[in-house]
Scaffold this active site. Structure first.
Site, PDB file in Angstrom:
ATOM      1  N   LYS A  39      14.819   6.422  47.332  1.00  9.45           N
ATOM      2  CA  LYS A  39      15.771   7.033  48.264  1.00  9.45           C
ATOM      3  C   LYS A  39      15.142   7.176  49.641  1.00  9.45           C
ATOM      4  O   LYS A  39      13.929   7.036  49.799  1.00  9.45           O
ATOM      5  CB  LYS A  39      16.237   8.385  47.730  1.00  9.45           C
ATOM      6  CG  LYS A  39      15.141   9.402  47.526  1.00  9.45           C
ATOM      7  CD  LYS A  39      15.680  10.662  46.860  1.00  9.45           C
ATOM      8  CE  LYS A  39      14.548  11.673  46.633  1.00  9.45           C
ATOM      9  NZ  LYS A  39      15.041  12.920  46.022  1.00  9.45           N
ATOM     10  N   ARG A 137      20.527  23.619  42.124  1.00  9.26           N
ATOM     11  CA  ARG A 137      20.923  22.663  43.159  1.00  9.26           C
ATOM     12  C   ARG A 137      22.236  22.004  42.767  1.00  9.26           C
ATOM     13  O   ARG A 137      23.273  22.318  43.327  1.00  9.26           O
ATOM     14  CB  ARG A 137      19.789  21.637  43.374  1.00  9.26           C
ATOM     15  CG  ARG A 137      20.007  20.720  44.549  1.00  9.26           C
ATOM     16  CD  ARG A 137      18.743  19.967  44.937  1.00  9.26           C
ATOM     17  NE  ARG A 137      18.244  19.072  43.889  1.00  9.26           N
ATOM     18  CZ  ARG A 137      17.187  18.290  44.044  1.00  9.26           C
ATOM     19  NH1 ARG A 137      16.493  18.295  45.176  1.00  9.26           N
ATOM     20  NH2 ARG A 137      16.793  17.502  43.054  1.00  9.26           N
ATOM     21  N   TYR A 266       3.225  18.152  79.384  1.00 11.41           N
ATOM     22  CA  TYR A 266       4.303  19.096  79.667  1.00 11.41           C
ATOM     23  C   TYR A 266       3.810  20.538  79.662  1.00 11.41           C
ATOM     24  O   TYR A 266       2.942  20.916  78.867  1.00 11.41           O
ATOM     25  CB  TYR A 266       5.408  18.952  78.615  1.00 11.41           C
ATOM     26  CG  TYR A 266       6.321  17.767  78.816  1.00 11.41           C
ATOM     27  CD1 TYR A 266       7.072  17.620  79.978  1.00 11.41           C
ATOM     28  CD2 TYR A 266       6.435  16.796  77.829  1.00 11.41           C
ATOM     29  CE1 TYR A 266       7.916  16.531  80.151  1.00 11.41           C
ATOM     30  CE2 TYR A 266       7.272  15.700  77.985  1.00 11.41           C
ATOM     31  CZ  TYR A 266       8.012  15.575  79.154  1.00 11.41           C
ATOM     32  OH  TYR A 266       8.842  14.502  79.316  1.00 11.41           O
ATOM     33  N   MET A 314       7.972  13.059  73.353  1.00 11.78           N
ATOM     34  CA  MET A 314       8.887  12.363  72.444  1.00 11.78           C
ATOM     35  C   MET A 314       8.339  11.012  72.013  1.00 11.78           C
ATOM     36  O   MET A 314       8.424  10.637  70.841  1.00 11.78           O
ATOM     37  CB  MET A 314      10.257  12.170  73.098  1.00 11.78           C
ATOM     38  CG  MET A 314      11.254  11.463  72.200  1.00 11.78           C
ATOM     39  SD  MET A 314      12.858  11.183  72.965  1.00 11.78           S
ATOM     40  CE  MET A 314      13.540  12.841  73.007  1.00 11.78           C
TER      41      MET A 314
END
Length: 384
Positions: A39, A137, A266, A314
């Site tokens: 998955k 769940r 930053y 980023m």
């Protein structure tokens, strides 16, 4: 290096993946089936190459989380069995049935709807019953009402109720709770068998269970993170012959001398306490390294551990490489080996508070994945 399409990338060692599958097969009995969990696109490492390799080793079943993941595999592989482990809404039933995808059922209502859709399509479709043994769940509960509902699903005309499964919540460390879950699941199965509700496959064992508990295998196990050489059971991780299958690398994009007292990044988060050689790595929090790791991790450059400094951006991060001979294009290793040094996923997780499974599933799809076998590049997955 002419295979590079971006100066930050993942290298995946398929020989190590094959080794891990063989180790898993060696741990379990010959009559126990493996359902390989791929998955989240193989934990963001690329499901299709792993299915291709594990099929060659006799794996026939694969577990995914969504219909889109299942259909991506079905497009490539007609002959494998694919189970969606989570919830699938009824408006997707037609596509699942037509593509021979096995669905999990957690309610009688969805079982009735799936049966009607299969009847409409003049097909019989396979399902596995989800049982909640303590994860809280999804799944049926261990009461008479839910026993009745599972029995009704089992007897529906167009469903082949092939399997039943549950999921361990804490078998990395809570042995008593794990045994309680197993006992609850076993008892539910016995009560169903008295009603002549019999399953071909029964499975509860996840990666940690495969490592620690042979008695919980039933006749199918679901290896996930251990296929990739990782385990969230950190205290026992090195006791098993697993090989980590990937390394994360990036090229040096910039080198500059920053004077004592000047700041980096930053918010002027970091001030140099001496004249400092700052190199920039073209990889950042959009690629899986959140700002919480700023100032905590290291990057291997020419075999030397170099501290990351300033706030992670980023798409970039800055590293103090003052004591290292370095040039533009040199390789930095964020996860993996270089020289005598190694940085492992668990080393990073110590600072992020994450687990290994969670951390690697944050790798952005824009990171190209290069697959090696027998030391040769055999495949690349890149979104560009």
């Amino acid at each position: 290096m002419d295979f590079l399409r971006r100066p930050a990338w993942i290298e995946i060692n398929l020989d190590n993946f094959i080794h891990n599958i063989k180790e898993i097969k060696n741990k379990i009995s010959e009559d126990v089936q493996i359902m390989s969990i791929v998955k989240s696109d193989g934990y963001r490492l690329g499901a299709i190459p792993f299915v291709r390799e594990s099929r060659e080793l006799g794996v026939k079943y694969y577990g995914v989380a969504t219909l889109s993941e299942a259909l991506a595999l079905r497009k490539e592989f007609e002959d494998v069995e694919i189970l969606i482990l989570g919830y699938t809404p009824d408006y997707l039933f037609k596509s699942a049935i037509e593509n021979n995808i096995i669905l999990s059922l957690s309610s009688l209502e969805n079982g009735l709807k799936l049966n009607e859709k299969a009847k409409e399509l003049n097909k019989t479709t396979k399902v596995h019953i989800a049982f909640d043994s303590g994860m809280s769940r999804i799944g049926f509960l261990a009461d008479e009402e839910h026993l009745d509902e599972v029995e009704k699903i089992y007897n529906l005309s167009n469903l082949n109720v092939e399997g039943i499964f549950s999921h361990f919540a804490a078998c990395e460390g809570d042995h008593d709770f794990t045994k309680n879950q197993f006992d609850k699941f076993s008892d539910f199965l016995k009560r169903l068998e008295k009603r002549e509700v019999i399953f071909k496959y029964k499975h509860i064992a996840n990666s940690a269970s495969i490592l620690f508990y042979r008695e919980y295998d039933f006749n199918m196990v679901r290896p996930g993170i251990i296929q990739y050489g990782l385990t969230d059971a950190k205290e026992l991780a090195d006791s098993y012959n697993l090989k980590e299958i990937f390394e994360l690398k990036a090229q040096i994009a910039s080198i500059r001398e920053v004077k004592k007292g000047e700041t980096v990044g930053y918010e002027r988060n970091y001030t140099c306490d001496k004249d400092t050689k700052i190199v920039t790595i073209p990889l950042g929090y959009a690629d899986a390294f959140p700002r919480i790791l700023s100032g905590k991790i290291e990057v291997l450059i020419n075999g030397v551990r170099c501290p990351q400094v300033g706030l992670i951006c980023m798409d970039q991060m800055m590293v103090d490489a003052t004591d290292v001979e370095v040039k533009i294009g040199d390789e930095g290793v964020l996860i993996g080996k270089q020289g005598d040094e190694e940085i492992r996923v668990r080393d990073i997780c110590k600072f992020s508070g994450d687990c290994e499974t969670s951390f690697i599933t944050h790798f952005n799809r824009r990171l190209p994945k290069h697959y090696f076998k027998n030391n040769k590049l055999i495949d690349t997955i890149d979104i560009i």
